[in-house]
Design a protein around this motif. Structure first.
Motif, PDB file in Angstrom:
ATOM      1  N   ALA A 149      77.343  57.032  69.268  1.00  0.00           N
ATOM      2  CA  ALA A 149      77.938  56.088  70.224  1.00  0.00           C
ATOM      3  C   ALA A 149      77.231  54.742  70.183  1.00  0.00           C
ATOM      4  O   ALA A 149      76.985  54.110  71.218  1.00  0.00           O
ATOM      5  CB  ALA A 149      77.909  56.671  71.640  1.00  0.00           C
ATOM      6  N   PHE A 150      76.889  54.297  68.989  1.00  0.00           N
ATOM      7  CA  PHE A 150      76.140  53.046  68.808  1.00  0.00           C
ATOM      8  C   PHE A 150      77.063  51.837  68.879  1.00  0.00           C
ATOM      9  O   PHE A 150      76.815  50.886  69.615  1.00  0.00           O
ATOM     10  CB  PHE A 150      75.407  53.094  67.469  1.00  0.00           C
ATOM     11  CG  PHE A 150      74.799  51.790  67.026  1.00  0.00           C
ATOM     12  CD1 PHE A 150      73.900  51.109  67.834  1.00  0.00           C
ATOM     13  CD2 PHE A 150      75.122  51.247  65.791  1.00  0.00           C
ATOM     14  CE1 PHE A 150      73.335  49.907  67.421  1.00  0.00           C
ATOM     15  CE2 PHE A 150      74.558  50.055  65.376  1.00  0.00           C
ATOM     16  CZ  PHE A 150      73.666  49.384  66.185  1.00  0.00           C
ATOM     17  N   SER A 151      78.137  51.847  68.122  1.00  0.00           N
ATOM     18  CA  SER A 151      79.069  50.724  68.106  1.00  0.00           C
ATOM     19  C   SER A 151      80.322  51.161  67.368  1.00  0.00           C
ATOM     20  O   SER A 151      80.420  52.289  66.885  1.00  0.00           O
ATOM     21  CB  SER A 151      78.443  49.519  67.391  1.00  0.00           C
ATOM     22  OG  SER A 151      78.320  49.796  66.003  1.00  0.00           O
ATOM     23  N   GLU A 152      81.280  50.252  67.243  1.00  0.00           N
ATOM     24  CA  GLU A 152      82.468  50.544  66.444  1.00  0.00           C
ATOM     25  C   GLU A 152      82.071  50.702  64.983  1.00  0.00           C
ATOM     26  O   GLU A 152      81.062  50.158  64.527  1.00  0.00           O
ATOM     27  CB  GLU A 152      83.492  49.425  66.601  1.00  0.00           C
ATOM     28  CG  GLU A 152      84.085  49.330  68.005  1.00  0.00           C
ATOM     29  CD  GLU A 152      85.232  48.347  68.082  1.00  0.00           C
ATOM     30  OE1 GLU A 152      85.508  47.657  67.073  1.00  0.00           O
ATOM     31  OE2 GLU A 152      85.858  48.271  69.155  1.00  0.00           O
ATOM     32  N   LEU A 153      82.889  51.425  64.231  1.00  0.00           N
ATOM     33  CA  LEU A 153      82.562  51.720  62.836  1.00  0.00           C
ATOM     34  C   LEU A 153      82.360  50.459  61.999  1.00  0.00           C
ATOM     35  O   LEU A 153      81.499  50.411  61.129  1.00  0.00           O
ATOM     36  CB  LEU A 153      83.666  52.587  62.215  1.00  0.00           C
ATOM     37  CG  LEU A 153      83.793  54.014  62.756  1.00  0.00           C
ATOM     38  CD1 LEU A 153      84.974  54.713  62.104  1.00  0.00           C
ATOM     39  CD2 LEU A 153      82.509  54.800  62.515  1.00  0.00           C
ATOM     40  N   LYS A 154      83.171  49.432  62.260  1.00  0.00           N
ATOM     41  CA  LYS A 154      83.037  48.196  61.483  1.00  0.00           C
ATOM     42  C   LYS A 154      81.656  47.585  61.673  1.00  0.00           C
ATOM     43  O   LYS A 154      80.993  47.189  60.697  1.00  0.00           O
ATOM     44  CB  LYS A 154      84.121  47.181  61.872  1.00  0.00           C
ATOM     45  CG  LYS A 154      84.089  45.903  61.036  1.00  0.00           C
ATOM     46  CD  LYS A 154      85.156  44.918  61.453  1.00  0.00           C
ATOM     47  CE  LYS A 154      85.234  43.745  60.475  1.00  0.00           C
ATOM     48  NZ  LYS A 154      83.930  43.082  60.280  1.00  0.00           N
ATOM     49  N   ASN A 155      81.200  47.512  62.912  1.00  0.00           N
ATOM     50  CA  ASN A 155      79.862  46.969  63.176  1.00  0.00           C
ATOM     51  C   ASN A 155      78.774  47.871  62.612  1.00  0.00           C
ATOM     52  O   ASN A 155      77.802  47.388  62.020  1.00  0.00           O
ATOM     53  CB  ASN A 155      79.657  46.781  64.677  1.00  0.00           C
ATOM     54  CG  ASN A 155      80.520  45.679  65.251  1.00  0.00           C
ATOM     55  OD1 ASN A 155      80.950  44.776  64.534  1.00  0.00           O
ATOM     56  ND2 ASN A 155      80.787  45.745  66.539  1.00  0.00           N
ATOM     57  N   PHE A 156      78.932  49.163  62.811  1.00  0.00           N
ATOM     58  CA  PHE A 156      77.944  50.132  62.313  1.00  0.00           C
ATOM     59  C   PHE A 156      77.741  49.951  60.804  1.00  0.00           C
ATOM     60  O   PHE A 156      76.609  49.874  60.317  1.00  0.00           O
ATOM     61  CB  PHE A 156      78.423  51.546  62.644  1.00  0.00           C
ATOM     62  CG  PHE A 156      77.581  52.662  62.078  1.00  0.00           C
ATOM     63  CD1 PHE A 156      76.197  52.617  62.102  1.00  0.00           C
ATOM     64  CD2 PHE A 156      78.192  53.790  61.528  1.00  0.00           C
ATOM     65  CE1 PHE A 156      75.425  53.658  61.588  1.00  0.00           C
ATOM     66  CE2 PHE A 156      77.433  54.832  61.019  1.00  0.00           C
ATOM     67  CZ  PHE A 156      76.055  54.763  61.041  1.00  0.00           C
ATOM     68  N   THR A 157      78.839  49.850  60.058  1.00  0.00           N
ATOM     69  CA  THR A 157      78.729  49.724  58.600  1.00  0.00           C
ATOM     70  C   THR A 157      78.292  48.321  58.180  1.00  0.00           C
ATOM     71  O   THR A 157      77.451  48.171  57.287  1.00  0.00           O
ATOM     72  CB  THR A 157      80.060  50.102  57.929  1.00  0.00           C
ATOM     73  OG1 THR A 157      81.135  49.398  58.584  1.00  0.00           O
ATOM     74  CG2 THR A 157      80.315  51.599  58.045  1.00  0.00           C
ATOM     75  N   ASP A 158      78.829  47.302  58.839  1.00  0.00           N
ATOM     76  CA  ASP A 158      78.439  45.928  58.496  1.00  0.00           C
ATOM     77  C   ASP A 158      76.950  45.700  58.709  1.00  0.00           C
ATOM     78  O   ASP A 158      76.279  45.065  57.889  1.00  0.00           O
ATOM     79  CB  ASP A 158      79.224  44.917  59.349  1.00  0.00           C
ATOM     80  CG  ASP A 158      80.605  44.611  58.782  1.00  0.00           C
ATOM     81  OD1 ASP A 158      80.841  44.905  57.596  1.00  0.00           O
ATOM     82  OD2 ASP A 158      81.452  44.085  59.535  1.00  0.00           O
ATOM     83  N   LEU A 185      87.801  49.661  58.951  1.00  0.00           N
ATOM     84  CA  LEU A 185      86.614  49.939  58.132  1.00  0.00           C
ATOM     85  C   LEU A 185      86.532  48.929  56.978  1.00  0.00           C
ATOM     86  O   LEU A 185      87.538  48.643  56.335  1.00  0.00           O
ATOM     87  CB  LEU A 185      86.713  51.364  57.574  1.00  0.00           C
ATOM     88  CG  LEU A 185      85.426  52.043  57.119  1.00  0.00           C
ATOM     89  CD1 LEU A 185      84.456  52.236  58.277  1.00  0.00           C
ATOM     90  CD2 LEU A 185      85.741  53.393  56.469  1.00  0.00           C
ATOM     91  N   PRO A 186      85.343  48.360  56.728  1.00  0.00           N
ATOM     92  CA  PRO A 186      85.212  47.395  55.625  1.00  0.00           C
ATOM     93  C   PRO A 186      85.645  47.995  54.283  1.00  0.00           C
ATOM     94  O   PRO A 186      85.565  49.201  54.073  1.00  0.00           O
ATOM     95  CB  PRO A 186      83.713  47.075  55.630  1.00  0.00           C
ATOM     96  CG  PRO A 186      83.273  47.337  57.026  1.00  0.00           C
ATOM     97  CD  PRO A 186      84.094  48.505  57.492  1.00  0.00           C
ATOM     98  N   ALA A 187      86.070  47.118  53.392  1.00  0.00           N
ATOM     99  CA  ALA A 187      86.646  47.555  52.119  1.00  0.00           C
ATOM    100  C   ALA A 187      85.655  48.316  51.238  1.00  0.00           C
ATOM    101  O   ALA A 187      86.069  49.123  50.389  1.00  0.00           O
ATOM    102  CB  ALA A 187      87.187  46.346  51.363  1.00  0.00           C
ATOM    103  N   ASP A 188      84.350  48.059  51.435  1.00  0.00           N
ATOM    104  CA  ASP A 188      83.364  48.730  50.572  1.00  0.00           C
ATOM    105  C   ASP A 188      82.868  50.045  51.168  1.00  0.00           C
ATOM    106  O   ASP A 188      81.880  50.610  50.695  1.00  0.00           O
ATOM    107  CB  ASP A 188      82.177  47.809  50.281  1.00  0.00           C
ATOM    108  CG  ASP A 188      81.465  47.325  51.538  1.00  0.00           C
ATOM    109  OD1 ASP A 188      82.112  47.307  52.608  1.00  0.00           O
ATOM    110  OD2 ASP A 188      80.281  46.954  51.450  1.00  0.00           O
TER     111      ASP A 188
END
Length: 215
Positions: A149-158, A185-188
């Motif tokens: 529950a840290f952040s949205e997936l985009k932020n987590f991965t970025d 989700l980011p492209a990479d």
């Protein structure tokens, strides 16, 4: 009077068995000691929104331990991002003493608590880092990066892509299945698997998303 009761210890032991985990007496003792510290420090430090000690075994300890099979099949170095009160990093460090866990958080009160946990429980395989994740520069990529529950997936991965490589597994612990977040989700990054987690004593939905970097 102790903040942790015999009932809490029994609930932990039973819940661990339901998760397919065989805790040693020492692991059981350490997890209960951690729970006691969490309850005590939460009164002043606001480590978790869960205020009732009777809910903490399922919603914190067992929830953290529910990802153990996916950590077991990973490598030896793990990062818990936005660890807060130490979930899932502390329970996992207790469960896997041969693996190294770094618990990272930008909140000084929370990292002071985590440092106290490491010292009191003598967790030699656990390291606490007080930093923003974007500024953290480890010596080598992690085998696994986990968040609860840290952040949205985009932020987590970025925010964490520089901390891993194509061999790293990103484990995002979520409640309901985050369809919208996956669309962003980011492209990479790609979704390798989605697992439904059955956490003893927890009524709500729990999902684990396992992500990989594509390049």
């Amino acid at each position: 009077m102790s903040l942790v009761t015999e009932r809490h210890a029994e609930e932990l032991a039973q819940g661990a068995r339901e998760l397919g985990l065989e805790l040693t007496a020492q692991q059981q003792e350490l997890l209960i000691a951690y729970l006691g510290l969490l309850i005590k420090w939460n009164q002043a430090y606001n480590l978790t929104a869960v205020r009732n000690p009777d809910e903490m075994v399922s919603r914190h300890l067992l929830d953290s331990l529910s990802v153990a099979p996916y950590v077991a099949e990973g490598g030896d170095s793990w990062l818990d991002v936005g660890s807060g009160g130490g979930m899932p990093g502390v329970p996992l460090a207790i469960l896997f003493p041969q693996r190294r866990f770094i618990l990272l958080d930008s909140n000084g009160k929370k990292t002071r608590f985590l440092t106290q946990v490491r010292l009191e429980l003598k967790l030699a395989n656990l390291e606490v880092v007080h930093a923003r994740v974007e500024a953290f520069r480890p010596a080598a990529p992690f085998s696994g990066i986990v968040s609860r529950a840290f952040s949205e997936l985009k932020n987590f991965t970025d925010w964490t892509r520089h901390l891993g490589n194509q061999d790293t597994r990103w484990l995002a612990m979520k409640g309901v299945h985050p369809d919208d977040e996956l669309q962003a989700l980011p492209a990479d990054f790609r979704l390798e698997a989605c697992q439904v987690l059955r956490v003893p004593g927890c009524q709500g939905q729990r999902h684990l998303l396992i992500l990989r970097r594509t390049h």
